[in-house]
Design a protein around this motif. Structure first.
Motif, PDB file in Angstrom:
ATOM      1  N   LEU A   1       5.042  -0.835   3.391  1.00  0.00           N
ATOM      2  CA  LEU A   1       5.273  -1.030   1.963  1.00  0.00           C
ATOM      3  C   LEU A   1       6.693  -0.576   1.655  1.00  0.00           C
ATOM      4  N   PRO A   2       7.647  -1.512   1.544  1.00  0.00           N
ATOM      5  CA  PRO A   2       9.068  -1.126   1.549  1.00  0.00           C
ATOM      6  C   PRO A   2       9.513  -0.311   0.340  1.00  0.00           C
ATOM      7  N   TYR A   3       8.949  -0.543  -0.853  1.00  0.00           N
ATOM      8  CA  TYR A   3       9.406   0.221  -2.019  1.00  0.00           C
ATOM      9  C   TYR A   3       8.813   1.627  -2.041  1.00  0.00           C
ATOM     10  N   LEU A   4       7.578   1.777  -1.583  1.00  0.00           N
ATOM     11  CA  LEU A   4       6.949   3.095  -1.531  1.00  0.00           C
ATOM     12  C   LEU A   4       7.422   3.921  -0.340  1.00  0.00           C
ATOM     13  N   LYS A   5       8.037   3.240   0.660  1.00  0.00           N
ATOM     14  CA  LYS A   5       8.426   3.881   1.917  1.00  0.00           C
ATOM     15  C   LYS A   5       7.208   4.550   2.566  1.00  0.00           C
ATOM     16  N   ARG A   6       6.122   3.811   2.502  1.00  0.00           N
ATOM     17  CA  ARG A   6       4.868   4.208   3.131  1.00  0.00           C
ATOM     18  C   ARG A   6       4.340   3.042   3.942  1.00  0.00           C
ATOM     19  N   ALA A   7       3.280   3.292   4.685  1.00  0.00           N
ATOM     20  CA  ALA A   7       2.690   2.234   5.508  1.00  0.00           C
ATOM     21  C   ALA A   7       1.198   2.476   5.634  1.00  0.00           C
ATOM     22  N   VAL A   8       0.463   1.397   5.788  1.00  0.00           N
ATOM     23  CA  VAL A   8      -0.969   1.457   6.070  1.00  0.00           C
ATOM     24  C   VAL A   8      -1.140   1.279   7.569  1.00  0.00           C
ATOM     25  N   ILE A   9      -1.782   2.258   8.221  1.00  0.00           N
ATOM     26  CA  ILE A   9      -2.065   2.152   9.658  1.00  0.00           C
ATOM     27  C   ILE A   9      -3.520   1.742   9.834  1.00  0.00           C
ATOM     28  N   TRP A  10      -3.725   0.647  10.561  1.00  0.00           N
ATOM     29  CA  TRP A  10      -5.064   0.219  10.970  1.00  0.00           C
ATOM     30  C   TRP A  10      -5.145   0.398  12.479  1.00  0.00           C
ATOM     31  N   SER A  11      -6.194   1.069  12.960  1.00  0.00           N
ATOM     32  CA  SER A  11      -6.320   1.256  14.411  1.00  0.00           C
ATOM     33  C   SER A  11      -7.793   1.243  14.796  1.00  0.00           C
ATOM     34  N   ALA A  12      -8.054   0.902  16.054  1.00  0.00           N
ATOM     35  CA  ALA A  12      -9.442   0.750  16.490  1.00  0.00           C
ATOM     36  C   ALA A  12      -9.564   0.995  17.984  1.00  0.00           C
ATOM     37  N   ASN A  13     -10.733   1.468  18.371  1.00  0.00           N
ATOM     38  CA  ASN A  13     -11.121   1.602  19.768  1.00  0.00           C
ATOM     39  C   ASN A  13     -12.483   0.968  19.984  1.00  0.00           C
TER      40      ASN A  13
ATOM     41  N   SER B   1      11.534  -7.924 -11.066  1.00  0.00           N
ATOM     42  CA  SER B   1      11.747  -6.474 -11.050  1.00  0.00           C
ATOM     43  C   SER B   1      10.452  -5.677 -11.171  1.00  0.00           C
ATOM     44  N   ILE B   2       9.325  -6.323 -11.464  1.00  0.00           N
ATOM     45  CA  ILE B   2       8.056  -5.583 -11.532  1.00  0.00           C
ATOM     46  C   ILE B   2       7.451  -5.359 -10.153  1.00  0.00           C
ATOM     47  N   LEU B   3       8.028  -5.950  -9.099  1.00  0.00           N
ATOM     48  CA  LEU B   3       7.382  -5.882  -7.785  1.00  0.00           C
ATOM     49  C   LEU B   3       7.242  -4.454  -7.243  1.00  0.00           C
ATOM     50  N   PRO B   4       8.209  -3.548  -7.419  1.00  0.00           N
ATOM     51  CA  PRO B   4       7.948  -2.163  -6.984  1.00  0.00           C
ATOM     52  C   PRO B   4       6.746  -1.542  -7.700  1.00  0.00           C
ATOM     53  N   PHE B   5       6.582  -1.840  -8.999  1.00  0.00           N
ATOM     54  CA  PHE B   5       5.421  -1.340  -9.736  1.00  0.00           C
ATOM     55  C   PHE B   5       4.131  -1.961  -9.197  1.00  0.00           C
ATOM     56  N   VAL B   6       4.160  -3.260  -8.895  1.00  0.00           N
ATOM     57  CA  VAL B   6       2.974  -3.939  -8.358  1.00  0.00           C
ATOM     58  C   VAL B   6       2.562  -3.286  -7.042  1.00  0.00           C
ATOM     59  N   GLU B   7       3.528  -3.019  -6.182  1.00  0.00           N
ATOM     60  CA  GLU B   7       3.241  -2.376  -4.900  1.00  0.00           C
ATOM     61  C   GLU B   7       2.592  -1.009  -5.119  1.00  0.00           C
ATOM     62  N   TRP B   8       3.163  -0.207  -6.034  1.00  0.00           N
ATOM     63  CA  TRP B   8       2.624   1.131  -6.314  1.00  0.00           C
ATOM     64  C   TRP B   8       1.208   1.043  -6.859  1.00  0.00           C
ATOM     65  N   LEU B   9       0.969   0.150  -7.823  1.00  0.00           N
ATOM     66  CA  LEU B   9      -0.333   0.070  -8.481  1.00  0.00           C
ATOM     67  C   LEU B   9      -1.412  -0.451  -7.539  1.00  0.00           C
ATOM     68  N   ILE B  10      -1.170  -1.582  -6.909  1.00  0.00           N
ATOM     69  CA  ILE B  10      -2.217  -2.237  -6.121  1.00  0.00           C
ATOM     70  C   ILE B  10      -2.576  -1.409  -4.891  1.00  0.00           C
ATOM     71  N   PHE B  11      -1.577  -0.916  -4.179  1.00  0.00           N
ATOM     72  CA  PHE B  11      -1.895  -0.172  -2.967  1.00  0.00           C
ATOM     73  C   PHE B  11      -2.328   1.261  -3.283  1.00  0.00           C
ATOM     74  N   GLY B  12      -1.941   1.751  -4.446  1.00  0.00           N
ATOM     75  CA  GLY B  12      -2.496   3.023  -4.891  1.00  0.00           C
ATOM     76  C   GLY B  12      -3.969   2.899  -5.216  1.00  0.00           C
ATOM     77  N   MET B  13      -4.358   1.825  -5.914  1.00  0.00           N
ATOM     78  CA  MET B  13      -5.764   1.590  -6.216  1.00  0.00           C
ATOM     79  C   MET B  13      -6.570   1.338  -4.940  1.00  0.00           C
ATOM     80  N   GLN B  14      -5.922   0.775  -3.939  1.00  0.00           N
ATOM     81  CA  GLN B  14      -6.615   0.452  -2.692  1.00  0.00           C
ATOM     82  C   GLN B  14      -6.755   1.665  -1.784  1.00  0.00           C
ATOM     83  N   TYR B  15      -5.688   2.463  -1.632  1.00  0.00           N
ATOM     84  CA  TYR B  15      -5.672   3.528  -0.622  1.00  0.00           C
ATOM     85  C   TYR B  15      -5.439   4.924  -1.201  1.00  0.00           C
ATOM     86  N   GLY B  16      -5.250   5.031  -2.506  1.00  0.00           N
ATOM     87  CA  GLY B  16      -4.902   6.315  -3.094  1.00  0.00           C
ATOM     88  C   GLY B  16      -3.421   6.383  -3.365  1.00  0.00           C
TER      89      GLY B  16
END
Length: 608
Positions: free
Chosen positions: A267-279, A314-329
């Motif tokens: 997530l480039p504006y949040l400077k965070r990432a979602v890690i998915w991993s599996a065994n 210009s709303i895209l950084p806000f969209v990233e913060w809102l949607i992925f915050g609602m999804q992952y915290g």
């Protein structure tokens, strides 16, 4: 259907014909009628007209002259024979998942969904080695494998593609324990443009095999393959939000090998990432948690915010913060999603909406530099921090950027050979960066061209190669020829020998492969008379979205008359100008129709 992972999109249907879409011989052109009369058999020839083809993302549309869904290899041979004699291009499509122009044609379009049977289990007594017709989809194959306690060893993001289509463009998953999906293929049978079949493997017709493992639809039609499957297994997966620095500071092969399967959404504006991993696990299945945008409210909120961003980027950084915050915290490591699923479903992901995708393969050690420089450019940093020579002023992009890995250098590869056009790094693990851009309600985002121009510049500078099925828009055939060097020349040598008339070539191939347009030269001995070239692009005009209608034409087509028929090799019943073509059996061939390739391997006619 293109709304499989984007149910919000309006459903597009084939054009409504004036009358029946199934043609009768009375509707055929004179040339086709003559050529049909030459073939004395009871094999059906069943073209449909007025068919509308489009990519899954509804980025491009085309109207093929004829659309076929053959039900046997013999029927497919007849289509290819008639196409060759009538100077028609043959383009093969499955699900159309590639958002590019690769599967577009105004000539003859063939779908292999009905050539999809499993033919043999435990081939040559080897457990899990399965032979099947290549039109079968990954999903349907996995369903039938499951009944035998088997599965495919790895998958990409979706499983609706045909096996032939998935290997022909270099489909991969995300694991350093696995390479391309094609590396579990142990043999293939290819239908060439002279309607004959050739079997190839790592031991037999090796160059053809290496070309066909990533063929781009340019060699012939893959009709059958043998594939090494594995015992069925479940995976225990989890995903969570973490700071991007946690990934970059620990970047190494060991990070990507902590679990067998790992992928990241940055997530480039949040400077965070979602890690998915599996065994792999022996635990019983446990369904995944419900997700925010997995429900109707989140799904449509996200989609409509993306649509609004086309007008107010210009709303895209806000969209990233809102949607992925609602999804992952809204803070890292506050919420973890988990599930236990069969690998055949757990390895997949929901693509959500129509999208452009621009994915590149580059050496895994280049990852931190690539992500750091692209992050600086996206976030408006001075050029000294990213060294990308394109303006980032007032530019806002959709997220996320998908980050995946593979390794085609391990011993866990059944074919033991690389495709000539394999984009992966030959000296170690490969990183894939995918700059995804959503197309809300089919509308292209305004950032696309500048973003992709900068992204591709960076990828080329870091030694990357584009994923063949994706939207690389600013990397031309000269760049690509340099990337593949001798391997490209070897691929083209096999391609030209397998298909000297260019029956399987379209404008996409001319744009991206160093193929000479030599049939413009009247003195050329290798006139590729069936190559299809683009003649126009225009808005599709559906009343929604930015889909483009693509139109092409075969270079050397002309209507049939008696003299032209003789020039094309048609034999008439009397040599003094009679008008009745001589019938010719499908199983007889003239010597000039037998290519050199057939002398090298087991070429034969399919008899049933």
């Amino acid at each position: 259907m293109t709304d499989w992972a984007a149910p919000n999109l309006p459903t597009t249907k084939p054009n409504k014909p004036f009358g029946k879409d199934r043609l009768t011989p009375a509707n055929f052109s004179p040339r086709l009628s003559h050529e049909l009369a030459r073939i004395d058999d009871d094999i059906p020839f069943r073209p449909k007209a007025r068919y509308l083809h489009h990519t899954w993302a509804q980025t491009f549309f085309s109207r093929p002259e004829y659309y076929f869904q053959p039900e046997s290899v013999a029927e497919l041979q007849k289509i290819v024979t008639l196409a060759r004699r009538c100077h028609k291009r043959v383009c093969v499509t499955g699900f159309g998942h590639s958002p590019s122009t690769l599967t577009l044609t105004s000539s003859w379009l063939v779908n292999l969904d009905n050539i999809s049977n499993i033919l043999e289990w435990d081939v040559d007594g080897k457990k899990g080695l399965v032979r099947f017709e290549a039109g079968i989809s990954l999903h349907n194959l996995n369903q039938q494998l499951a009944a035998k306690g088997l599965t495919l060893p790895n998958l990409g993001s979706i499983d609706v593609q045909s096996l032939a289509g998935s290997i022909s463009t270099g489909t991969h998953g995300s694991s350093l324990s696995h390479g391309l999906l094609s590396q579990s293929v142990t043999s293939m049978t290819i239908l060439l443009s002279n309607a004959q079949l050739v079997t190839c493997s790592p031991e037999k017709n090796v160059d053809l095999f290496r070309a066909a493992l990533l063929s781009l639809g340019a060699l012939g039609i893959i009709v059958e393959m043998t594939y090494q499957t594995v015992p069925d297994f479940n995976i225990h997966w989890s995903q969570r939000l973490v700071p991007l620095d946690d990934i970059l500071s620990n970047w190494s092969e060991s990070f990507w090998k902590q679990r067998e399967f790992t992928r990241v959404w940055w997530l480039p504006y949040l400077k965070r990432a979602v890690i998915w991993s599996a065994n792999k696990t022996d635990e019983p299945p446990k369904p995944p948690n419900k997700t925010f945008y997995g429900g109707a409210f989140g799904y449509y909120l996200y989609h409509n915010l993306l649509a609004l961003s086309n007008y107010i980027p210009s709303i895209l950084p806000f969209v990233e913060w809102l949607i992925f915050g609602m999804q992952y915290g809204f803070k890292p490591d506050t919420y973890t999603m988990t599930a236990i699923e069969p690998a055949r479903s757990g390895l997949l992901m929901d693509c959500l909406y129509s999208q452009w995708v621009n994915e590149w393969a580059l050496p895994l050690p280049k990852g931190p530099e690539a992500i750091s420089r692209l992050s600086a450019w996206i976030n408006g940093a001075p050029q000294s921090e990213h060294n990308i020579p394109f303006s980032n002023k007032n530019l806002y992009v959709h997220c996320p950027v998908e980050v995946r890995v593979s390794d085609t250098t391990t011993d866990n590869q059944h074919s033991k050979v690389h495709p000539f056009l394999d984009p992966t790094w030959r000296e170690g693990p490969t990183l894939y960066l995918n700059a995804t851009l959503y197309r809300p309600y089919g509308k292209d985002p305004p950032c696309r061209d500048r973003y992709y121009e900068a992204f591709e510049y960076l990828m080329r500078e870091l030694g990357g190669r584009p994923h063949w099925a994706k939207n690389f828009l600013y990397t031309d055939r000269e760049h690509i020829s340099t990337m593949y060097a001798d391997d490209m020349q070897k691929f083209l040598a096999v391609r030209n020998e397998s298909d000297p008339d260019g029956m399987f070539l379209g404008q996409w191939h001319l744009n991206n492969l160093p193929i000479e347009s030599n049939n413009q030269d009247e003195n050329s001995n290798n006139k590729q008379s069936s190559v299809e070239e683009e003649i126009s692009r225009k808005p599709m005009g559906l009343g929604w979205g930015d889909g483009v209608l693509w139109e092409g034409a075969v270079r050397d087509f002309s209507p049939l008359d008696k003299d032209a028929a003789r020039d094309a090799g048609v034999s008439f019943s009397n040599d003094d100008g009679g008008n009745t073509p001589t019938a010719m059996s499908m199983t007889s061939r003239t010597s000039e129709e037998s290519f050199d390739m057939l002398a090298k391997g087991e070429a034969s006619f399919y008899q049933g």
